[in-house]
Enzyme design. Structure first.
Site, short mmCIF file in Angstrom:
data_model
loop_
_atom_site.label_atom_id
_atom_site.label_comp_id
_atom_site.label_asym_id
_atom_site.label_seq_id
_atom_site.Cartn_x
_atom_site.Cartn_y
_atom_site.Cartn_z
N LYS A 162 0.84 -1.20 0.00
CA LYS A 162 0.00 0.00 0.00
C LYS A 162 0.87 1.25 0.00
CE LYS A 162 -0.32 0.00 5.05
NZ LYS A 162 -1.20 -0.04 6.23
N TYR A 216 16.58 30.88 6.23
CA TYR A 216 15.44 31.69 6.66
C TYR A 216 15.47 31.92 8.17
CZ TYR A 216 13.29 31.12 2.07
OH TYR A 216 13.02 31.15 0.72
#
Length: 363
Positions: free
Chosen positions: A34, A256
């Protein structure tokens, strides 16, 4: 020089599959593929693991992708079908399904199908997520047995909530609940997933459902119990390249917000990977990557397309050098411990712009 690439080692996948056979020698294997085979590529992984007895998926679309790709072995919908309109699709494509709810049972009872479907009654033994409650299970089972759209015998499955914790008493309680219900019934049984396979041999039964361990990742948080402890090999190497090497002065920030400031003169490397590729934005300074055989720390915030790393003042690393985010030499479990994000999530959340390459012999 390459940008972010996930390299999938066919040999490691096959090795892990054989290791799991050794852990559960008397059980057949449902290879859980999955979520794009936990980020490893659904169809390609299923083909690599062609010795599996069955494939486990979460969604009908995953099952249909396997069928359209030429997979003919049994496929099991672990979450079951979502609507009555799915039932003819299951019949047409020979897909097995879990059944865990009154709504699903009614849909089966009311359907007009060309032939019956092989089903797995899911019992809620203590996970309390999906499954029939024990006090309702006998009546539910009798209705499945009486339903002409259900192939007989009915099979049985459940799921452990704490199988990766060897000292948890919950697993024994769940197993006892499961055993109480299935006693005397003839269908096949499956309750062990990865944690159960490794730690609870008494739970192996007819079929086991290896997921994360098939990809060479341990379900346990303890780094001393990482995959290599169990003889498993990482199937995925996530790597990229240095795209810049820069001189950086003491006292200068990077990235940042200037969240990290150099305490000494050093050399910084910029790596072409970021949260736009699925690398965790929350990875703190100090999270390791592997460059030229040594671990170096991420510094500053993870950007969308780049991370910065402290190479050290004497570093000889050059633009174009390979950078490993996880893989052999740097287990994803270690990165998970640094970032606070589970290894399951790290390997499954890579985005579509990460290139996929497969190495090792094809079957």
């Amino acid at each position: 020089m390459k940008a972010a690439t996930a390299i999938i080692d066919r040999r490691a996948l096959r090795h892990n599959f054989q290791q799991i056979r050794k852990f559960a020698p008397h059980s057949r294997l449902i290879a859980v593929v999955k979520a794009n085979a936990y980020g490893h590529g659904l169809l390609e992984t299923a083909k690599i693991l062609n010795q599996a007895d069955c494939y486990g998926v979460a969604r009908i679309g995953e099952a249909l992708m396997l069928r359209s790709g030429g997979i003919v072995k049994p496929i099991l919908l672990l979450e079951g079908f979502f609507s009555a309109s799915d039932l003819p699709v299951l019949v047409a494509n020979n897909i097995e399904t879990a059944v865990h709810s009154e709504e699903q049972l009614q849909a089966l009872e009311n359907a007009g199908l060309e032939r019956p479907i092989r089903v797995w009654m899911k019992l809620d033994t203590g996970m309390h997520r999906l499954g029939v409650r024990p006090e309702q299970a006998e009546a539910f089972y009798r209705r499945l047995c009486a339903c002409p759209n259900v192939a007989q015998p009915v099979n049985f499955m459940s799921h452990f909530s704490c199988a990766d914790e060897p000292d948890s008493g919950r697993t024994e309680v769940q197993l006892a609940c499961f055993d109480d219900f299935v006693r005397g019934k003839t269908g096949e049984q499956s309750i062990a997933a990865s944690g159960g396979i490794l730690l609870w041999p008494q739970s192996h039964r007819d079929m086991v459902r290896p997921g994360i361990i098939m990809y060479g990742v341990s379900p346990q948080a303890d780094l001393s119990l990482a995959a290599d402890h169990y003889g498993l090999q990482p199937a995925m190497t996530l790597q990229s390249s240095l795209i810049a090497v820069r001189e950086h002065k003491a006292g200068e920030p990077v990235g940042y917000g200037g969240a990290w400031v150099a305490q000494r003169d050093t050399r910084l490397g910029v790596v072409a990977i970021g949260y736009g590729d699925g690398y965790p934005r929350s990875a703190p300074s100090g999270t390791p990557v592997l460059i030229n055989g040594r671990e170096v720390p991420i510094v500053g915030r993870v950007s969308m397309d780049m991370i910065s790393v402290d190479l050290g003042p004497q570093a000889a690393d050059r633009v174009g050098d390979n950078v490993i985010m996880w893989g052999p030499g740097l287990p994803v479990e270690k990165v998970a411990a640094c970032t606070g994000i589970s290894a399951y999530e790290l390997i499954t959340k890579l985005t579509s712009r990460v290139a996929m390459e497969y190495i090792g012999e094809e079957a």
